[in-house]
Design a protein around this motif. Structure first.
Motif, PDB file in Angstrom:
ATOM      1  N   TYR A 158     -54.575 104.652  63.520  1.00  0.00           N
ATOM      2  CA  TYR A 158     -55.770 104.936  64.318  1.00  0.00           C
ATOM      3  C   TYR A 158     -57.017 104.936  63.422  1.00  0.00           C
ATOM      4  O   TYR A 158     -58.092 104.488  63.817  1.00  0.00           O
ATOM      5  N   ALA A 159     -56.851 105.433  62.191  1.00  0.00           N
ATOM      6  CA  ALA A 159     -57.987 105.569  61.271  1.00  0.00           C
ATOM      7  C   ALA A 159     -58.384 104.245  60.624  1.00  0.00           C
ATOM      8  O   ALA A 159     -59.567 104.018  60.331  1.00  0.00           O
ATOM      9  N   ILE A 160     -57.422 103.345  60.395  1.00  0.00           N
ATOM     10  CA  ILE A 160     -57.699 102.110  59.641  1.00  0.00           C
ATOM     11  C   ILE A 160     -58.856 101.307  60.215  1.00  0.00           C
ATOM     12  O   ILE A 160     -59.786 100.941  59.479  1.00  0.00           O
ATOM     13  N   PRO A 161     -58.910 100.991  61.532  1.00  0.00           N
ATOM     14  CA  PRO A 161     -60.066 100.229  62.042  1.00  0.00           C
ATOM     15  C   PRO A 161     -61.378 101.011  61.984  1.00  0.00           C
ATOM     16  O   PRO A 161     -62.457 100.412  61.846  1.00  0.00           O
ATOM     17  N   LEU A 162     -61.297 102.347  62.048  1.00  0.00           N
ATOM     18  CA  LEU A 162     -62.516 103.162  61.959  1.00  0.00           C
ATOM     19  C   LEU A 162     -63.096 103.109  60.547  1.00  0.00           C
ATOM     20  O   LEU A 162     -64.320 103.025  60.363  1.00  0.00           O
ATOM     21  N   VAL A 163     -62.231 103.142  59.570  1.00  0.00           N
ATOM     22  CA  VAL A 163     -62.668 103.024  58.178  1.00  0.00           C
ATOM     23  C   VAL A 163     -63.330 101.661  57.951  1.00  0.00           C
ATOM     24  O   VAL A 163     -64.371 101.553  57.278  1.00  0.00           O
ATOM     25  N   LYS A 164     -62.742 100.623  58.545  1.00  0.00           N
ATOM     26  CA  LYS A 164     -63.308  99.281  58.409  1.00  0.00           C
ATOM     27  C   LYS A 164     -64.723  99.231  58.988  1.00  0.00           C
ATOM     28  O   LYS A 164     -65.634  98.665  58.386  1.00  0.00           O
ATOM     29  N   GLU A 209     -53.080 114.410  67.004  1.00  0.00           N
ATOM     30  CA  GLU A 209     -52.588 113.952  68.304  1.00  0.00           C
ATOM     31  C   GLU A 209     -53.667 114.008  69.373  1.00  0.00           C
ATOM     32  O   GLU A 209     -53.844 113.066  70.161  1.00  0.00           O
ATOM     33  N   ASP A 210     -54.442 115.128  69.414  1.00  0.00           N
ATOM     34  CA  ASP A 210     -55.493 115.289  70.429  1.00  0.00           C
ATOM     35  C   ASP A 210     -56.584 114.238  70.261  1.00  0.00           C
ATOM     36  O   ASP A 210     -57.080 113.688  71.259  1.00  0.00           O
ATOM     37  N   GLU A 211     -56.984 113.982  69.042  1.00  0.00           N
ATOM     38  CA  GLU A 211     -58.042 113.003  68.791  1.00  0.00           C
ATOM     39  C   GLU A 211     -57.619 111.605  69.262  1.00  0.00           C
ATOM     40  O   GLU A 211     -58.402 110.880  69.888  1.00  0.00           O
ATOM     41  N   ILE A 212     -56.356 111.256  68.996  1.00  0.00           N
ATOM     42  CA  ILE A 212     -55.869 109.930  69.411  1.00  0.00           C
ATOM     43  C   ILE A 212     -55.824 109.832  70.932  1.00  0.00           C
ATOM     44  O   ILE A 212     -56.266 108.841  71.525  1.00  0.00           O
ATOM     45  N   THR A 213     -55.311 110.879  71.587  1.00  0.00           N
ATOM     46  CA  THR A 213     -55.175 110.880  73.050  1.00  0.00           C
ATOM     47  C   THR A 213     -56.531 110.723  73.729  1.00  0.00           C
ATOM     48  O   THR A 213     -56.669 110.008  74.730  1.00  0.00           O
ATOM     49  N   ASN A 214     -57.588 111.354  73.158  1.00  0.00           N
ATOM     50  CA  ASN A 214     -58.907 111.380  73.796  1.00  0.00           C
ATOM     51  C   ASN A 214     -59.915 110.418  73.164  1.00  0.00           C
ATOM     52  O   ASN A 214     -61.107 110.472  73.476  1.00  0.00           O
ATOM     53  N   ILE A 224     -66.521 113.961  67.975  1.00  0.00           N
ATOM     54  CA  ILE A 224     -67.347 112.830  68.406  1.00  0.00           C
ATOM     55  C   ILE A 224     -66.456 111.739  68.983  1.00  0.00           C
ATOM     56  O   ILE A 224     -65.257 111.656  68.682  1.00  0.00           O
ATOM     57  N   ASP A 225     -67.071 110.871  69.829  1.00  0.00           N
ATOM     58  CA  ASP A 225     -66.363 109.686  70.310  1.00  0.00           C
ATOM     59  C   ASP A 225     -66.204 108.710  69.162  1.00  0.00           C
ATOM     60  O   ASP A 225     -67.130 108.517  68.366  1.00  0.00           O
ATOM     61  N   LYS A 226     -65.045 108.075  69.105  1.00  0.00           N
ATOM     62  CA  LYS A 226     -64.822 107.171  67.970  1.00  0.00           C
ATOM     63  C   LYS A 226     -65.803 106.004  67.987  1.00  0.00           C
ATOM     64  O   LYS A 226     -66.144 105.449  66.939  1.00  0.00           O
ATOM     65  N   GLU A 227     -66.326 105.625  69.192  1.00  0.00           N
ATOM     66  CA  GLU A 227     -67.310 104.541  69.273  1.00  0.00           C
ATOM     67  C   GLU A 227     -68.647 104.936  68.651  1.00  0.00           C
ATOM     68  O   GLU A 227     -69.458 104.075  68.318  1.00  0.00           O
ATOM     69  N   ASP A 228     -68.882 106.252  68.496  1.00  0.00           N
ATOM     70  CA  ASP A 228     -70.160 106.733  67.964  1.00  0.00           C
ATOM     71  C   ASP A 228     -70.116 107.035  66.464  1.00  0.00           C
ATOM     72  O   ASP A 228     -71.043 107.622  65.920  1.00  0.00           O
TER      73      ASP A 228
END
Length: 452
Positions: free
Chosen positions: A376-382, A420-425, A441-445
């Motif tokens: 889940y974190a890998i694309p966010l780091v990119k 788990e909660d962060e991934i679900t939401n 925060i929203d991952k898009e932000d």
């Protein structure tokens, strides 16, 4: 028992934080050099010893690091050579580590003259080595950041160097004074004192005035065969005070019977006039005690000192009329100045002037709580990295406290917690480690959260 690791005296290791500060200096000078139209070159760490010897004066030659020939270096050494250190060193050492960047530059110009467009403006940022006695601010291995123009006699070049100094230290946030003199003036002083043949002895002695004081300089002059009458002429010149214009008027009188001395005074008058018209911001002063010990200087000479610390010279240089002549290319004049990166680092560090963003490393560390969380974190780091924000994922799946401690010790300001909660939401829990504040925060932000 294992040998205790160590490094040679006068050399240093640099930590990541120190390297960040050094890179800030290198990037600053490089940016300014390019802005003034200078192009980069590099030369080898080693030069033929014949290239280096005799270019720095007797004292400079003693500080050269000589490199032992490979293989059986002592083959062919005779008993006579063993009693003569010079003969021995020439026999077993054909190469030496460069003492500065100027002599290798002169060699480069002569060797590549058919490829060069004159005037040739180059900068060079590389280490040099001197077998000096290590002390604060003086190292055996250190970096120089040199900028030179060769193939032009115009004093516009000297003005440009002063502007570069002003620009670099302004960007580094340091208050400096640029001291200027002219070797022709020093030649004139030697001439009117009746010791034109002892110019080198006189300049080597007075170059130490800041370190040992006027009385010790006088003693050294006496020891070199400079008589009391000559010293009586030299001493008041070294302590001359007043405005630049007044000093130059006084020097015109003192050197009235020395053609070369008057030529130096005229060059100084023109240079200070150019500096005034250019609106240079930093302090610039005429210092008639400035000598610069290197033998190859023939015109304007410069030295830059910090006004806020007791550090010695942090930058210096000058005009050399025929340095390339020793390599067969006659009549090509050059002028340059060298920034001592290590001393500049020490000044900025002492004054705590490094900008925070220049020495910061990773901005955010993503926790690693399992395979799913890591993916889940890998694309966010990119996304963050592409946005210019230094980011990492903790590589191992360990307890959260250990990951907290790692971020804290590294000085990483933010921890992105993925569970788990962060991934679900489709969220991220972002913790500011300096304030303790945590928000979701929203991952898009994520990019906007850091840019804001």
């Amino acid at each position: 028992m294992a040998q205790k690791p160590s490094i040679p005296k006068g050399t240093r290791d640099f930590s990541p934080a120190e390297m960040a500060g050094r890179d800030h200096i290198f990037n600053t000078v490089r940016t300014v050099f390019k802005k003034y139209g200078y192009s980069p070159i590099e030369t080898p760490s080693m030069e033929n010893l014949s290239t280096l010897l005799g270019k720095y004066g007797e004292e400079g030659d003693k500080l050269l690091f000589k490199v032992l020939n490979s293989g059986d270096a002592f083959s062919g050494v005779t008993p006579d050579m063993l009693s003569n250190s010079n003969s021995l060193s020439v026999k077993v050492c054909e190469k030496g580590l460069r003492y500065d960047l100027t002599v290798p530059f002169a060699r480069y110009v002569v060797q590549h003259q058919s490829e060069i467009v004159f005037p040739f403006k180059r900068y060079q940022i590389q280490p040099v080595w001197r077998a000096d006695r290590p002390q604060k601010g003086r190292y055996r291995e250190f970096y120089q950041c040199d900028v030179d123009v060769i193939g032009s006699n115009s004093l516009i070049n000297e003005l440009e160097l002063v502007q570069i100094v002003d620009d670099v230290f302004g960007k580094l946030g340091l208050s400096v004074v640029v001291k200027i003199n002219n070797r022709k003036v020093l030649s004139g002083i030697a001439e009117v004192s009746g010791h034109a043949d002892k110019l080198i002895d006189i300049t080597v002695a007075i170059d130490k005035i800041d370190k040992i004081g006027i009385d010790a300089v006088k003693e050294e002059l006496y020891s070199k065969g400079i008589d009391e009458d000559a010293v009586a002429i030299i001493e008041p010149i070294l302590t001359l005070s007043g405005a630049t214009e007044d000093k130059l008027t006084r020097m015109s009188d003192i050197l009235s019977c020395s053609e070369i001395g008057l030529k130096g005074v005229e060059e100084l008058k023109e240079l200070f006039g150019l500096i005034e018209s250019a609106g240079v911001a930093c302090e610039v002063e005429l210092d008639l005690s400035l000598a610069r010990g290197l033998n190859y200087y023939t015109g304007a000479i410069f030295e830059v000192k910090s006004k806020e610390t007791s550090m010695g010279s942090i930058c210096g240089g000058g005009r050399y009329d025929d340095l390339t002549g020793i390599f067969g290319l006659k009549g090509v004049s050059g002028v340059g100045i060298s920034f001592g990166a290590d001393r500049i680092y020490d000044v900025i560090s002492t004054l705590d002037r490094f900008p925070k963003d220049a020495v910061e490393g990773t901005k955010v560390l993503f926790t690693n709580m399992g395979d799913k969380e890591m993916r889940y974190a890998i694309p966010l780091v990119k996304i963050l990295r592409e946005g210019g924000i230094a980011s990492e994922i903790y590589p191992d799946q360990v307890k959260l406290k250990k990951q907290f401690d790692y971020a804290d010790k590294r000085g990483i300001p933010f921890l992105a917690i993925i569970g788990e909660d962060e991934i679900t939401n489709s969220k991220i829990s972002l913790k500011n480690l300096s304030t303790g504040e945590q928000k979701v925060i929203d991952k898009e932000d994520i990019i906007n959260s850091f840019k804001n």
